[in-house]
Every structure is written in C-alpha cells, then in structure tokens.
Design a protein around this motif. Structure first.
Motif, mmCIF file in Angstrom:
data_model
loop_
_atom_site.group_PDB
_atom_site.id
_atom_site.type_symbol
_atom_site.label_atom_id
_atom_site.label_comp_id
_atom_site.label_asym_id
_atom_site.label_seq_id
_atom_site.Cartn_x
_atom_site.Cartn_y
_atom_site.Cartn_z
ATOM 1 N N MET A 1 -8.093 128.147 96.120
ATOM 2 C CA MET A 1 -7.507 128.396 94.812
ATOM 3 C C MET A 1 -6.167 127.684 94.704
ATOM 4 O O MET A 1 -5.370 127.699 95.632
ATOM 5 C CB MET A 1 -7.307 129.905 94.598
ATOM 6 N N ALA A 2 -5.952 127.025 93.566
ATOM 7 C CA ALA A 2 -4.688 126.336 93.348
ATOM 8 C C ALA A 2 -4.151 126.665 91.969
ATOM 9 O O ALA A 2 -4.812 126.426 90.958
ATOM 10 C CB ALA A 2 -4.867 124.823 93.495
ATOM 11 N N LEU A 3 -2.969 127.230 91.947
ATOM 12 C CA LEU A 3 -2.275 127.522 90.691
ATOM 13 C C LEU A 3 -1.187 126.471 90.518
ATOM 14 O O LEU A 3 -0.284 126.356 91.353
ATOM 15 C CB LEU A 3 -1.664 128.918 90.729
ATOM 16 N N ILE A 4 -1.283 125.679 89.440
ATOM 17 C CA ILE A 4 -0.375 124.555 89.230
ATOM 18 C C ILE A 4 0.297 124.657 87.865
ATOM 19 O O ILE A 4 -0.371 124.898 86.850
ATOM 20 C CB ILE A 4 -1.121 123.210 89.344
ATOM 21 N N LEU A 5 1.600 124.463 87.845
ATOM 22 C CA LEU A 5 2.350 124.390 86.596
ATOM 23 C C LEU A 5 2.437 122.923 86.186
ATOM 24 O O LEU A 5 2.907 122.081 86.956
ATOM 25 C CB LEU A 5 3.755 124.954 86.789
ATOM 26 N N ASN A 6 1.966 122.601 84.994
ATOM 27 C CA ASN A 6 1.931 121.225 84.498
ATOM 28 C C ASN A 6 2.982 121.029 83.415
ATOM 29 O O ASN A 6 3.003 121.771 82.425
ATOM 30 C CB ASN A 6 0.540 120.921 83.934
ATOM 31 N N ILE A 7 3.828 120.014 83.580
ATOM 32 C CA ILE A 7 4.938 119.760 82.667
ATOM 33 C C ILE A 7 4.808 118.375 82.055
ATOM 34 O O ILE A 7 4.765 117.374 82.772
ATOM 35 C CB ILE A 7 6.289 119.886 83.409
ATOM 36 N N GLU A 8 4.766 118.311 80.735
ATOM 37 C CA GLU A 8 4.665 117.042 80.006
ATOM 38 C C GLU A 8 5.806 116.949 78.985
ATOM 39 O O GLU A 8 5.822 117.689 78.001
ATOM 40 C CB GLU A 8 3.309 116.944 79.302
ATOM 41 N N THR A 9 6.762 116.065 79.241
ATOM 42 C CA THR A 9 7.915 115.912 78.342
ATOM 43 C C THR A 9 8.232 114.445 78.075
ATOM 44 O O THR A 9 9.348 114.112 77.687
ATOM 45 C CB THR A 9 9.167 116.587 78.945
ATOM 46 N N ALA A 19 -2.282 126.219 85.051
ATOM 47 C CA ALA A 19 -3.704 125.983 85.296
ATOM 48 C C ALA A 19 -4.121 126.498 86.666
ATOM 49 O O ALA A 19 -3.366 126.412 87.634
ATOM 50 C CB ALA A 19 -4.020 124.494 85.179
ATOM 51 N N LYS A 20 -5.344 126.994 86.723
ATOM 52 C CA LYS A 20 -5.922 127.471 87.980
ATOM 53 C C LYS A 20 -7.186 126.678 88.262
ATOM 54 O O LYS A 20 -8.099 126.632 87.437
ATOM 55 C CB LYS A 20 -6.253 128.970 87.881
ATOM 56 N N ASP A 21 -7.195 126.029 89.413
ATOM 57 C CA ASP A 21 -8.348 125.224 89.835
ATOM 58 C C ASP A 21 -8.803 124.240 88.762
ATOM 59 O O ASP A 21 -9.999 124.064 88.503
ATOM 60 C CB ASP A 21 -9.513 126.133 90.229
ATOM 61 N N GLY A 22 -7.841 123.601 88.116
ATOM 62 C CA GLY A 22 -8.150 122.556 87.150
ATOM 63 C C GLY A 22 -8.431 123.023 85.741
ATOM 64 O O GLY A 22 -8.750 122.202 84.874
ATOM 65 N N LEU A 54 1.512 136.448 85.970
ATOM 66 C CA LEU A 54 1.684 135.822 87.274
ATOM 67 C C LEU A 54 3.166 135.599 87.535
ATOM 68 O O LEU A 54 4.013 135.816 86.660
ATOM 69 C CB LEU A 54 0.921 134.488 87.307
ATOM 70 N N LYS A 55 3.481 135.131 88.734
ATOM 71 C CA LYS A 55 4.867 134.887 89.116
ATOM 72 C C LYS A 55 5.042 133.448 89.587
ATOM 73 O O LYS A 55 4.083 132.820 90.052
ATOM 74 C CB LYS A 55 5.282 135.848 90.242
ATOM 75 N N LEU A 56 6.262 132.968 89.484
ATOM 76 C CA LEU A 56 6.552 131.618 89.979
ATOM 77 C C LEU A 56 6.144 131.475 91.440
ATOM 78 O O LEU A 56 5.683 130.416 91.870
ATOM 79 C CB LEU A 56 8.041 131.305 89.822
ATOM 80 N N GLN A 57 6.318 132.533 92.201
ATOM 81 C CA GLN A 57 6.002 132.504 93.635
ATOM 82 C C GLN A 57 4.505 132.344 93.901
ATOM 83 O O GLN A 57 4.096 132.067 95.030
ATOM 84 C CB GLN A 57 6.522 133.775 94.315
ATOM 85 N N ASP A 58 3.686 132.511 92.850
ATOM 86 C CA ASP A 58 2.234 132.337 93.010
ATOM 87 C C ASP A 58 1.823 130.866 92.955
ATOM 88 O O ASP A 58 0.680 130.519 93.286
ATOM 89 C CB ASP A 58 1.483 133.088 91.901
ATOM 90 N N LEU A 59 2.742 130.001 92.537
ATOM 91 C CA LEU A 59 2.408 128.594 92.353
ATOM 92 C C LEU A 59 2.113 127.890 93.677
ATOM 93 O O LEU A 59 2.775 128.125 94.682
ATOM 94 C CB LEU A 59 3.553 127.865 91.649
ATOM 95 N N ASN A 60 1.147 126.982 93.630
ATOM 96 C CA ASN A 60 0.831 126.139 94.783
ATOM 97 C C ASN A 60 1.405 124.739 94.649
ATOM 98 O O ASN A 60 1.521 124.005 95.637
ATOM 99 C CB ASN A 60 -0.680 126.036 94.958
ATOM 100 N N ALA A 61 1.746 124.339 93.398
ATOM 101 C CA ALA A 61 2.314 123.007 93.164
ATOM 102 C C ALA A 61 2.869 122.935 91.744
ATOM 103 O O ALA A 61 2.543 123.757 90.888
ATOM 104 C CB ALA A 61 1.259 121.925 93.363
ATOM 105 N N ILE A 62 3.704 121.910 91.537
ATOM 106 C CA ILE A 62 4.222 121.582 90.207
ATOM 107 C C ILE A 62 3.766 120.156 89.893
ATOM 108 O O ILE A 62 3.913 119.257 90.728
ATOM 109 C CB ILE A 62 5.763 121.619 90.145
#
Length: 222
Positions: A1-9, A19-22, A54-62
């Motif tokens: 499982m991968a929880l990823i925060l995606n940033i587009e600016t 997103a979780k697992d894509g 969810l929490k920031l600490q749950d993230l696997n990547a940015i």
C-alpha cells in the motif's frame, strides 16, 4: 500500500490530491488569474487529510510536478514538497508537468501536444503518443502559421497555450480542447504510484524544478 500526496502548482492551477495505490482519494484545486498557490496550497493539504481522516504521518511519499511552467508556481510547490519530505522522512517523486497535461485526454490516433502558455507567442510543449510516451523533447517554442507543416498526423493541442493559436494553426489536422486549460494533481496519482513502485525517486537535497527558461525579473520603467 502506498499513500502519496500529489502537488501540482506549475500553472495557474493550484492542485493537490491524496492518492492510495494510484487512485485519487480526495482532491482540492483552484485556478485563478492571480496565482493563489501561496495562500491555498497548505490549506488544501490540511483539508485533504481532514476529509480522508488520515494523517501526514501515514504518507509513503510526496510527488510534485517538476515543470516546465511558472517559475513562482514551481518554486512554491517544490519547496512545500521538499519541506514535507524532510519533516516526514519520506521520498520525493517528480512528474513531468507536460505529461500530466497530456493525460487529460485519451486518443486512438495522432499526437498529443500539451502546451503551457509561456507568454506572447511562445509555449512550453512536447509530443506524446497515445500511451503518453514522450516522443519529442520538451521545448520553449515560438508558434506561427508555419509550425508543424512537416507533420501529417492528427495533432491534439491542449492547454492554455494551445488556445492562443486556434486562429493561427487552422489546418484540419489540428484538434483543440478548449475545456482543458491546466494540468491537475488528479492525473499524477497513477504516474507517481508507478514511479514509487519502480523506486524512481529524487534526491531531496539537490532536486530543482525544470524551468526550461531562465527567470527574468520585469521592472517598471521610471
């Protein structure tokens, strides 16, 4: 499982998705003429975690959009992403901004040409095939009525840069999508997950956005 925060600016669209697992769980975005990234980015991030419980600490990547695009927008997004990576000890993933824009449409034939407005008659652009593979280098290109004359294939022009040339590039091979202006973090979900799985990560300390052009400070004449 991968929880990823995606940033587009990279453009006028300030867009953040969790997103979780894509697959996107939640998204926040707003596009304004006067770039609201500095005011909205961290607010949007807080709202995403509140919505998903969810929490920031749950993230696997940015993941962050790497450019090309707005100098200021890219700096804000990359700075936020790197700061979170340091604080949470999670890896950084970068995604090509033009690929994200290309992924806004699906085609069966021809070439996708995402175009980001680079002022006047210039755009940041690249060519992608129907599978979103880049088939031409990223360029800062000045467009006129002679552009792409040597290409016979259907060309799908998308983005805020493309719409500047609807009255210039008028051949039947050019297809326009006025409803699609900017890339979004929603399209980052699948790409960033694939990169995470393949261990395609950036060095947080040394990563810099892909500006393509040097930043020029404009000053008013006295």
């Amino acid at each position: 499982m991968a929880l990823i925060l995606n940033i587009e600016t990279a453009t006028k669209n300030c867009s953040v998705a969790l997103a979780k697992d894509g697959k996107t769980l939640a998204i926040r975005e707003i596009a304004t003429q006067n770039f609201s990234h500095a005011e909205k980015l961290h607010v949007f991030i807080e709202e995403l975690f509140a919505e998903t419980h969810l929490k920031l600490q749950d993230l696997n990547a940015i993941a962050v959009s790497q450019g090309p695009g707005s100098y200021t927008g890219l700096r804000i997004g990359v700075s936020a992403a790197k700061g979170l990576c340091y604080a949470l000890s999670v890896p950084l993933i970068s995604v090509d901004t033009l690929e994200l824009l290309a992924r806004k449409i699906s085609i069966t034939d021809g070439i996708i040409v995402p175009m980001i407005d680079a002022r006047r008659m210039e755009v940041f652009c690249a060519f992608f095939d129907s599978n979103y593979n880049k088939i031409g280098e990223t360029k800062a290109e000045v467009i006129d009525e002679t552009s792409y004359q040597d290409i016979s294939e259907t060309m799908h022009l998308i983005g805020d840069g493309a719409m500047k040339f609807k009255e210039v590039l008028t051949d039947a091979k050019f297809h326009y999508y006025p409803e699609i202006e900017f890339p979004s973090s929603n399209e980052m979900a699948q790409v960033s997950f694939q990169k995470f799985q393949n261990n395609q990560l950036e060095d947080v300390a040394y990563f810099e956005p892909f500006y393509l052009k040097d930043f020029v400070m404009l000053t008013k004449k006295s």
